[in-house]
Motif scaffolding. Structure first.
Motif, short mmCIF file in Angstrom:
data_model
loop_
_atom_site.label_atom_id
_atom_site.label_comp_id
_atom_site.label_asym_id
_atom_site.label_seq_id
_atom_site.Cartn_x
_atom_site.Cartn_y
_atom_site.Cartn_z
N LEU A 19 44.64 -55.57 -6.09
CA LEU A 19 45.00 -56.44 -4.97
C LEU A 19 43.82 -57.32 -4.58
CD1 LEU A 19 47.33 -56.91 -2.80
CD2 LEU A 19 45.95 -55.44 -1.32
N THR A 20 44.04 -58.61 -4.43
CA THR A 20 42.99 -59.51 -3.99
C THR A 20 42.75 -59.35 -2.49
OG1 THR A 20 44.45 -61.36 -3.48
CG2 THR A 20 43.64 -61.18 -5.77
N ILE A 21 41.54 -59.70 -2.05
CA ILE A 21 41.23 -59.64 -0.63
C ILE A 21 42.14 -60.60 0.15
CG2 ILE A 21 39.45 -60.13 1.10
CD1 ILE A 21 37.41 -59.18 -1.00
N GLU A 22 42.41 -61.75 -0.43
CA GLU A 22 43.29 -62.71 0.23
C GLU A 22 44.68 -62.11 0.46
OE1 GLU A 22 41.31 -63.12 -2.50
OE2 GLU A 22 41.41 -65.22 -3.10
N SER A 23 45.17 -61.36 -0.53
CA SER A 23 46.48 -60.73 -0.39
C SER A 23 46.46 -59.61 0.63
CB SER A 23 46.98 -60.21 -1.75
OG SER A 23 47.21 -61.28 -2.64
N LEU A 24 45.35 -58.86 0.71
CA LEU A 24 45.21 -57.84 1.74
C LEU A 24 45.36 -58.47 3.12
CD1 LEU A 24 44.39 -54.95 2.72
CD2 LEU A 24 42.01 -55.74 2.61
N ILE A 25 44.70 -59.59 3.34
CA ILE A 25 44.79 -60.27 4.64
C ILE A 25 46.21 -60.78 4.87
CG2 ILE A 25 43.96 -62.27 5.94
CD1 ILE A 25 41.23 -61.73 4.48
N ASP A 26 46.87 -61.24 3.82
CA ASP A 26 48.27 -61.65 3.95
C ASP A 26 49.14 -60.48 4.42
OD1 ASP A 26 47.77 -64.26 3.20
OD2 ASP A 26 48.34 -63.96 1.11
N TYR A 27 48.88 -59.28 3.88
CA TYR A 27 49.63 -58.10 4.31
C TYR A 27 49.42 -57.86 5.81
CZ TYR A 27 51.46 -56.09 -0.04
OH TYR A 27 52.20 -55.84 -1.18
N PHE A 28 48.17 -57.95 6.26
CA PHE A 28 47.89 -57.73 7.67
C PHE A 28 48.59 -58.78 8.53
CE2 PHE A 28 43.52 -55.60 6.72
CZ PHE A 28 44.17 -54.43 6.38
N GLN A 29 48.51 -60.05 8.13
CA GLN A 29 49.15 -61.11 8.91
C GLN A 29 50.66 -60.95 8.92
OE1 GLN A 29 46.26 -64.94 9.06
NE2 GLN A 29 47.51 -64.82 7.22
N ASP A 30 51.22 -60.59 7.76
CA ASP A 30 52.67 -60.38 7.70
C ASP A 30 53.09 -59.24 8.62
OD1 ASP A 30 52.99 -62.42 5.88
OD2 ASP A 30 53.07 -61.11 4.13
N CYS A 31 52.27 -58.18 8.68
CA CYS A 31 52.60 -57.03 9.52
C CYS A 31 52.70 -57.43 10.98
CB CYS A 31 51.55 -55.93 9.32
SG CYS A 31 51.97 -54.37 10.13
N SER A 32 51.71 -58.18 11.47
CA SER A 32 51.75 -58.60 12.87
C SER A 32 52.91 -59.57 13.13
CB SER A 32 50.42 -59.24 13.29
OG SER A 32 50.14 -60.39 12.53
N THR A 33 53.24 -60.40 12.13
CA THR A 33 54.37 -61.32 12.28
C THR A 33 55.68 -60.57 12.33
OG1 THR A 33 53.17 -63.07 11.11
CG2 THR A 33 55.55 -63.32 11.29
N PHE A 34 55.85 -59.53 11.49
CA PHE A 34 57.06 -58.72 11.52
C PHE A 34 57.23 -58.08 12.90
CE2 PHE A 34 56.70 -57.79 6.68
CZ PHE A 34 57.25 -59.04 6.40
N GLN A 35 56.12 -57.54 13.43
CA GLN A 35 56.21 -56.93 14.76
C GLN A 35 56.60 -57.97 15.80
OE1 GLN A 35 52.58 -55.40 16.54
NE2 GLN A 35 53.72 -53.84 17.66
N THR A 36 56.00 -59.15 15.72
CA THR A 36 56.33 -60.21 16.66
C THR A 36 57.81 -60.58 16.58
OG1 THR A 36 54.10 -61.14 16.64
CG2 THR A 36 55.90 -62.64 17.23
N GLN A 37 58.32 -60.73 15.36
CA GLN A 37 59.69 -61.19 15.19
C GLN A 37 60.73 -60.13 15.55
OE1 GLN A 37 58.80 -64.33 15.40
NE2 GLN A 37 60.66 -64.77 14.21
N ASP A 38 60.30 -58.88 15.69
CA ASP A 38 61.21 -57.84 16.17
C ASP A 38 61.46 -57.97 17.66
OD1 ASP A 38 61.61 -56.86 13.67
OD2 ASP A 38 60.52 -54.98 13.96
N GLY A 39 60.70 -58.85 18.34
CA GLY A 39 60.96 -59.21 19.72
C GLY A 39 60.37 -58.23 20.73
N PRO A 40 60.47 -58.62 22.03
CA PRO A 40 61.13 -59.81 22.55
C PRO A 40 60.27 -61.09 22.53
CG PRO A 40 60.32 -58.48 24.36
CD PRO A 40 60.02 -57.71 23.10
N ALA A 41 58.98 -60.98 22.26
CA ALA A 41 58.11 -62.17 22.30
C ALA A 41 57.99 -62.76 20.90
CB ALA A 41 56.74 -61.81 22.86
N THR A 42 59.10 -63.26 20.37
CA THR A 42 59.14 -63.82 19.03
C THR A 42 58.40 -65.15 18.95
OG1 THR A 42 61.18 -65.02 19.46
CG2 THR A 42 61.40 -62.74 18.66
N MET A 43 58.21 -65.65 17.72
CA MET A 43 57.60 -66.96 17.55
C MET A 43 58.42 -68.03 18.25
SD MET A 43 56.44 -66.53 13.57
CE MET A 43 56.07 -68.27 13.36
#
Length: 240
Positions: A19-43
């Motif tokens: 796994l590249t470091i860039e992809s690791l950071i993508d995983y972290f960013q995706d995780c916080s985005t998934f949590q955000t999109q589960d609401g109620p404070a969505t994008m």
């Protein structure tokens, strides 16, 4: 805590099938985005209020990067919400429980219409229940430019693929740029820090300055991604 399970994909690994470091950071960013999109404070909610979370800093400790097809769990733990500030940990571990990487991040809730930080809302507090923070060495989010040998990297024009949904350069893209600016692309990176100081936009040009130094037994590269006025937009520090 919020987490999701995944399997390391071929598109996420380097020539050694790691796994590249860039992809690791993508995983972290995706995780916080998934949590955000589960609401109620969505994008969509944040956009309707004219506000967004702006990342101030990363601190990442890498114990081991997973290999192609390994099954992993990526998680995030908000541990402080106060005023305009949000602090959260991230982690990636194997399904057997081996901790692969841990991270700390500092965020500011920003009102883009008024151009100032703004306090968290009840919806945001409900979206991110706070828990105890992870055990790790917590360093300052400020990165000092050290003395050492320096060199200029190739200039980087900002293209559309660098941008996120806020039309700013995505946080992970700065780290990609810093890693690509290193003279040694085969470093075994153990720690990474990033301090975000400004926003770069489409059509801007960044000018990397790479400084090599040492911290204890660690070889350290500090990459200052500067604007045309030689002011730092983002500083990335890489330990090996």
């Amino acid at each position: 805590m919020y987490s999701f399970d995944s399997r390391i994909r071929y598109s996420e690994v380097d020539s050694n099938a790691v796994l590249t470091i860039e992809s690791l950071i993508d995983y972290f960013q995706d995780c916080s985005t998934f949590q955000t999109q589960d609401g109620p404070a969505t994008m969509e909610y944040l956009r309707s209020k004219g506000i967004a979370w702006v990342l101030n800093s990363w601190q990442i400790e890498i114990k081991r990067l997973p290999k192609l097809c390994e099954e992993v769990t990526t998680g995030t733990i908000p541990y402080m919400l106060k005023g305009p500030m949000g602090l959260r940990n991230f982690f990636m571990k194997t399904t057997e429980g081996e901790m692969l990487a841990v991270a700390n991040s500092v965020w500011t809730l920003f009102d883009f219409e008024k151009g100032v930080p703004t306090r968290v809302t009840p919806e945001i507090i409900a979206a991110y229940p706070v828990e105890e923070k992870l055990e790790m060495e917590y360093l300052s989010r400020k990165i000092d430019i050290p003395d050492g040998d320096s060199r200029n990297g190739e200039e980087i024009p900002i293209r559309r693929h660098h941008l996120d949904t806020n039309n700013h350069v995505n946080n992970g893209q700065y780290i990609r740029m810093a890693l690509e600016s290193l003279p040694d692309k085969t470093l075994d990176v153990t720690h990474l820090r990033a301090e975000y100081k400004k926003q770069a936009l489409l059509g801007d040009v960044l000018y990397p300055v790479v400084i090599r130094s040492n911290i204890g037994d660690n070889k350290v590269y500090t990459v200052s991604l500067n604007d045309k006025d030689k002011e730092a937009v983002c500083i990335v520090q890489i330990w090996a």
